[in-house]
Motif scaffolding. Structure first.
Motif, PDB file in Angstrom:
ATOM      1  N   MET A  99      18.170  24.753  50.024  1.00 47.92           N
ATOM      2  CA  MET A  99      18.780  25.108  48.734  1.00 47.92           C
ATOM      3  C   MET A  99      19.020  26.612  48.623  1.00 47.92           C
ATOM      4  N   THR A 100      18.008  27.385  49.070  1.00 45.31           N
ATOM      5  CA  THR A 100      18.141  28.840  49.023  1.00 45.31           C
ATOM      6  C   THR A 100      19.317  29.310  49.868  1.00 45.31           C
ATOM      7  N   VAL A 101      19.457  28.732  51.040  1.00 48.77           N
ATOM      8  CA  VAL A 101      20.561  29.107  51.937  1.00 48.77           C
ATOM      9  C   VAL A 101      21.897  28.774  51.289  1.00 48.77           C
ATOM     10  N   THR A 142      26.851  30.666  48.562  1.00 48.40           N
ATOM     11  CA  THR A 142      27.752  30.650  47.409  1.00 48.40           C
ATOM     12  C   THR A 142      27.891  32.037  46.793  1.00 48.40           C
ATOM     13  N   ILE A 143      26.785  32.778  46.767  1.00 47.79           N
ATOM     14  CA  ILE A 143      26.841  34.150  46.253  1.00 47.79           C
ATOM     15  C   ILE A 143      27.795  34.998  47.082  1.00 47.79           C
ATOM     16  N   THR A 144      27.781  34.793  48.375  1.00 47.31           N
ATOM     17  CA  THR A 144      28.674  35.547  49.257  1.00 47.31           C
ATOM     18  C   THR A 144      30.132  35.333  48.868  1.00 47.31           C
ATOM     19  N   LEU A 145      30.461  34.112  48.450  1.00 45.93           N
ATOM     20  CA  LEU A 145      31.848  33.785  48.094  1.00 45.93           C
ATOM     21  C   LEU A 145      32.212  34.234  46.678  1.00 45.93           C
ATOM     22  N   VAL A 150      29.620  34.286  37.291  1.00 45.22           N
ATOM     23  CA  VAL A 150      29.163  33.323  38.289  1.00 45.22           C
ATOM     24  C   VAL A 150      28.044  33.915  39.136  1.00 45.22           C
ATOM     25  N   ALA A 151      28.199  35.180  39.525  1.00 43.34           N
ATOM     26  CA  ALA A 151      27.203  35.823  40.368  1.00 43.34           C
ATOM     27  C   ALA A 151      25.852  35.909  39.667  1.00 43.34           C
ATOM     28  N   VAL A 152      25.866  36.248  38.390  1.00 45.46           N
ATOM     29  CA  VAL A 152      24.608  36.346  37.646  1.00 45.46           C
ATOM     30  C   VAL A 152      23.921  34.992  37.575  1.00 45.46           C
ATOM     31  N   VAL A 153      24.695  33.944  37.300  1.00 44.23           N
ATOM     32  CA  VAL A 153      24.120  32.592  37.240  1.00 44.23           C
ATOM     33  C   VAL A 153      23.518  32.204  38.587  1.00 44.23           C
ATOM     34  N   LEU A 154      24.218  32.515  39.669  1.00 49.08           N
ATOM     35  CA  LEU A 154      23.723  32.172  40.998  1.00 49.08           C
ATOM     36  C   LEU A 154      22.449  32.945  41.340  1.00 49.08           C
ATOM     37  N   VAL A 155      22.380  34.204  40.945  1.00 46.07           N
ATOM     38  CA  VAL A 155      21.172  34.980  41.215  1.00 46.07           C
ATOM     39  C   VAL A 155      19.984  34.406  40.444  1.00 46.07           C
ATOM     40  N   THR A 199      30.953  47.628  48.880  1.00 48.77           N
ATOM     41  CA  THR A 199      31.610  47.420  50.168  1.00 48.77           C
ATOM     42  C   THR A 199      31.244  46.079  50.788  1.00 48.77           C
ATOM     43  N   THR A 200      30.217  45.417  50.275  1.00 50.69           N
ATOM     44  CA  THR A 200      29.834  44.106  50.783  1.00 50.69           C
ATOM     45  C   THR A 200      29.803  43.116  49.641  1.00 50.69           C
ATOM     46  N   PRO A 201      30.180  41.887  49.884  1.00 45.62           N
ATOM     47  CA  PRO A 201      30.257  40.898  48.817  1.00 45.62           C
ATOM     48  C   PRO A 201      28.971  40.118  48.623  1.00 45.62           C
ATOM     49  N   THR A 202      27.895  40.546  49.232  1.00 44.07           N
ATOM     50  CA  THR A 202      26.658  39.772  49.180  1.00 44.07           C
ATOM     51  C   THR A 202      25.710  40.288  48.123  1.00 44.07           C
ATOM     52  N   SER A 203      24.400  40.257  48.440  1.00 43.27           N
ATOM     53  CA  SER A 203      23.411  40.507  47.403  1.00 43.27           C
ATOM     54  C   SER A 203      23.490  41.898  46.811  1.00 43.27           C
ATOM     55  N   ALA A 204      23.886  42.914  47.572  1.00 42.06           N
ATOM     56  CA  ALA A 204      23.964  44.266  47.024  1.00 42.06           C
ATOM     57  C   ALA A 204      25.001  44.340  45.909  1.00 42.06           C
ATOM     58  N   ALA A 205      26.171  43.755  46.159  1.00 42.48           N
ATOM     59  CA  ALA A 205      27.218  43.745  45.141  1.00 42.48           C
ATOM     60  C   ALA A 205      26.797  42.923  43.937  1.00 42.48           C
ATOM     61  N   THR A 206      26.120  41.809  44.200  1.00 38.95           N
ATOM     62  CA  THR A 206      25.660  40.966  43.095  1.00 38.95           C
ATOM     63  C   THR A 206      24.656  41.710  42.239  1.00 38.95           C
ATOM     64  N   SER A 207      23.719  42.408  42.860  1.00 36.81           N
ATOM     65  CA  SER A 207      22.737  43.179  42.105  1.00 36.81           C
ATOM     66  C   SER A 207      23.421  44.250  41.272  1.00 36.81           C
TER      67      SER A 207
END
Length: 248
Positions: free
Chosen positions: A1-3, A8-11, A18-23, A82-90
């Motif tokens: 589930m975590t993976v 999904t956060i990456t996308l 959406v990103a906040v909900v996913l986090v 510059t990255t669409p993953t956790s750094a951008a989400t944070s």
């Protein structure tokens, strides 16, 4: 589930809501994993054996501390944006908390109006005028206006405007007169004394009101001027609004 959530956060990392909900879901999944893993350790090691549980629990604590540390580094590094993953989400979460993506946009506009009104009131006080009297003078300084149209453009009831005009007329700054075309229509104009005062006030307001943006850099000041100009130019300042009329 975590993976799955991480993928999904990456996308969806650039979509703030959406990103906040996913986090949040990712955090919930992380907390759910803790008792499951500890439970498996207890099952394998056998009940009553506490030593194997200690490394499992400690591993989660180390992971939380390390993750927070790395997250802080990511938020202050050049990787943000510059990255669409956790750094951008944070970063998006921080932007939500500070209102950068419009969470409290209306609140900021409210306080902007307070800043403008406070500055305007300070200038008006120097001319021994209330803000309502100053606005009235500036509205008729160039040409006479019909009382009915003036009430609509200022967002006031006719009775409230009449009271404001009475107070201002007692200082011999404005005067009423019937229209030459229709005697039933009441026109309001400035007196010679009112004209001098209105011109001086208007010049001072135009000069000093932009001081509210003095803490912005040059580019931001130009952007602020452009946006303010666009808002005024696209607003119908002559028509009455459906909102409750104001009183002087």
């Amino acid at each position: 589930m975590t993976v799955a959530i991480l993928g999904t956060i990456t996308l969806w990392a650039t979509h703030s809501v959406v990103a906040v909900v996913l986090v949040v879901l990712l955090c919930a999944a992380g907390f759910a994993d803790n008792p499951i893993v500890v439970g498996e350790v207890v099952r394998i090691a056998g009940a009553g054996r506490s030593l194997p549980m200690a490394p499992a629990t400690s591993a989660f604590q180390v992971g939380i501390a390390t993750g927070s540390w790395l997250g802080g580094i990511a938020l202050t590094s050049s990787l943000v944006g510059t990255t669409p993953t956790s750094a951008a989400t944070s970063r998006l979460i921080v932007r939500h908390r500070t209102g950068e993506v419009g969470v409290d946009y209306g609140d900021k506009l409210f306080w902007l109006s307070v800043v403008i009104q406070r500055k305007y009131a300070q200038i008006c006080a120097e001319f021994d005028l209330t803000p309502s009297q100053a606005t009235l003078l500036c509205a008729v300084r160039d040409e006479p206006r019909q009382m009915a149209d003036l009430a609509a453009s200022l967002g006031m009831t006719k009775n409230a405007l009449s009271q404001l005009v009475d107070r201002t007329a007692r200082r011999e700054l404005v005067g009423r007169a019937s229209s030459a075309q229709d005697r039933r229509v009441v026109m309001l104009s400035v007196t010679p004394t009112g004209k001098v005062l209105a011109d001086a006030l208007y010049a001072e307001v135009a000069k000093r009101l932009p001081e509210i943006a003095r803490n912005l850099d040059a580019d931001d000041q130009r952007d602020f001027e452009r946006v303010a100009t666009t808002i005024v130019d696209t607003s119908d300042l002559s028509a009455p609004t459906p909102d409750q009329p104001t009183t002087p």
